[in-house]
Design an enzyme around this catalytic site. Structure first.
Site, mmCIF file in Angstrom:
data_model
loop_
_atom_site.group_PDB
_atom_site.id
_atom_site.type_symbol
_atom_site.label_atom_id
_atom_site.label_comp_id
_atom_site.label_asym_id
_atom_site.label_seq_id
_atom_site.Cartn_x
_atom_site.Cartn_y
_atom_site.Cartn_z
ATOM 1 N N HIS A 142 49.533 -71.011 -14.254
ATOM 2 C CA HIS A 142 50.032 -70.967 -15.634
ATOM 3 C C HIS A 142 51.121 -72.035 -15.798
ATOM 4 C CE1 HIS A 142 53.433 -68.809 -13.893
ATOM 5 N NE2 HIS A 142 52.596 -67.899 -13.403
ATOM 6 N N GLN A 198 50.490 -59.894 2.458
ATOM 7 C CA GLN A 198 51.672 -59.503 1.681
ATOM 8 C C GLN A 198 51.365 -58.411 0.658
ATOM 9 O OE1 GLN A 198 52.152 -63.632 0.138
ATOM 10 N NE2 GLN A 198 52.691 -62.651 -1.802
ATOM 11 N N MET A 255 49.528 -68.422 -5.519
ATOM 12 C CA MET A 255 48.377 -67.560 -5.260
ATOM 13 C C MET A 255 47.347 -67.729 -6.377
ATOM 14 S SD MET A 255 49.488 -64.178 -3.184
ATOM 15 C CE MET A 255 50.113 -63.216 -4.544
ATOM 16 N N GLY A 256 47.402 -68.882 -7.034
ATOM 17 C CA GLY A 256 46.409 -69.167 -8.060
ATOM 18 C C GLY A 256 46.730 -68.527 -9.392
ATOM 19 N N GLY A 304 54.248 -71.856 -15.908
ATOM 20 C CA GLY A 304 55.360 -71.735 -14.975
ATOM 21 C C GLY A 304 55.089 -72.502 -13.691
ATOM 22 N N HIS A 305 53.862 -72.375 -13.172
ATOM 23 C CA HIS A 305 53.479 -73.150 -11.988
ATOM 24 C C HIS A 305 53.555 -74.650 -12.284
ATOM 25 C CE1 HIS A 305 51.025 -69.402 -10.883
ATOM 26 N NE2 HIS A 305 51.903 -69.537 -9.917
ATOM 27 N N LYS A 327 61.775 -66.181 -10.559
ATOM 28 C CA LYS A 327 61.260 -64.865 -10.976
ATOM 29 C C LYS A 327 61.145 -63.951 -9.759
ATOM 30 C CE LYS A 327 56.914 -64.198 -12.108
ATOM 31 N NZ LYS A 327 56.481 -63.083 -11.201
#
Length: 282
Positions: free
Chosen positions: A34, A61, A30-31, A36-37, A151
């Site tokens: 960071h 959602q 969802m943009g 993690g992405h 996560k």
């Protein structure tokens, strides 16, 4: 770097790749990209011929209009950041109208009860929205593999269940939580925190680690009580819930059973930002 905003244009690009049996990795986001992405994208690059990253803030959602409104949207910055990893990644950044074709409504799903636990209780309709957008992305990209971080562990299990129920030809790859050096789980929502709150938010993982240390010798009730009391010591936090659940079914654990894996799940608010985290307890 290729950036598509229309699903039909992306499909036209991918069709010959699919026909030639190239493998495609999909990283849905969802943009507010960071590290993690990027770790998910790196794994996708290593395991596939082509990688598609979707950037789409999915309205169906969100059951809180204010949460949807304030969710960070930084597309140009995201594209530039992804390009530091690889200029061969394909970006898919559609509009709401392109995805939902004028009818922004979630499909209803049944996930064998997974949707009735934790986030399903606290965010009604949330997992219908998640299932709707992920299924749409799968039908647009037809990926070989799709990558999701642990996560959002409940989301990961629900997507696995959806794939199983619809017999979709995609491998779901769960990737370990990517943390900052201080332990805070990387999240797009971290960008909404003040510097002070971001520092205090490191407490979440510290408490989870203490719960893991307690778990072998303590009762489930004692672990739950410990976590609740620890958060009470920090008035800037509002603990929404701490749950210990069977990793496979996500059902509230009443007693420890041999051969079962248990995970601790926490949702806490600080600085008016909702943060989630989890940890394997055994």
């Amino acid at each position: 770097m290729l950036v598509y905003t229309k699903q039909n244009d992306l499909k036209k690009h991918l069709e010959p790749l699919i026909d030639s049996r190239q493998t495609i990795g999909l990283v849905p986001t969802m943009g507010a990209i960071h590290q993690g992405h990027l770790s998910l994208m790196q794994q996708a690059l290593e395991e596939n011929d082509t990688v598609v990253v979707s950037i789409f803030v999915n309205p169906t959602q969100f059951n809180n209009a204010d949460d949807l409104k304030k969710y960070p949207r930084t597309l140009e910055k995201d594209i530039a950041f992804i390009e530091t990893l690889s200029d061969k990644i394909i970006i898919f950044a559609p509009s709401v109208d392109d995805i939902y074709e004028g009818e922004t409504i979630a499909q209803e799903f049944e996930y064998d009860g997974l949707e009735n636990q934790m986030e399903g209780v606290n965010r009604p309709g949330h997992f219908n929205g998640v299932g709707t957008i992920v299924k749409k992305l799968f039908e647009i990209v037809w990926p070989t593999r799709a990558y999701f971080g642990e996560k959002d562990f409940q989301q990961l299990q629900i997507i696995r269940k959806m794939v199983q129920k619809f017999r979709l030809p995609v491998q779901i790859v769960g990737c370990p939580i990517f943390r900052q050096e201080d332990g805070l789980a990387r999240s797009s929502r971290n960008e909404l925190l003040s510097a002070e709150a971001k520092q205090e938010a490191t407490l979440i993982y510290k408490i989870l680690k203490q719960a893991r240390e307690m778990f072998p010798e303590s009762s489930l009730e004692n672990v739950r009580e410990f976590v609740t009391e620890e958060f009470k010591k920090h008035p800037n936090f509002a603990l929404e819930y701490f749950e210990i659940a069977d990793e496979e079914t996500l059902v509230h654990a009443i007693e420890k059973k041999a051969g079962k894996k248990y995970r601790g799940f926490v949702v806490a608010h600080i600085d008016n930002v909702r943060l989630i985290d989890n940890i394997l307890l055994n």
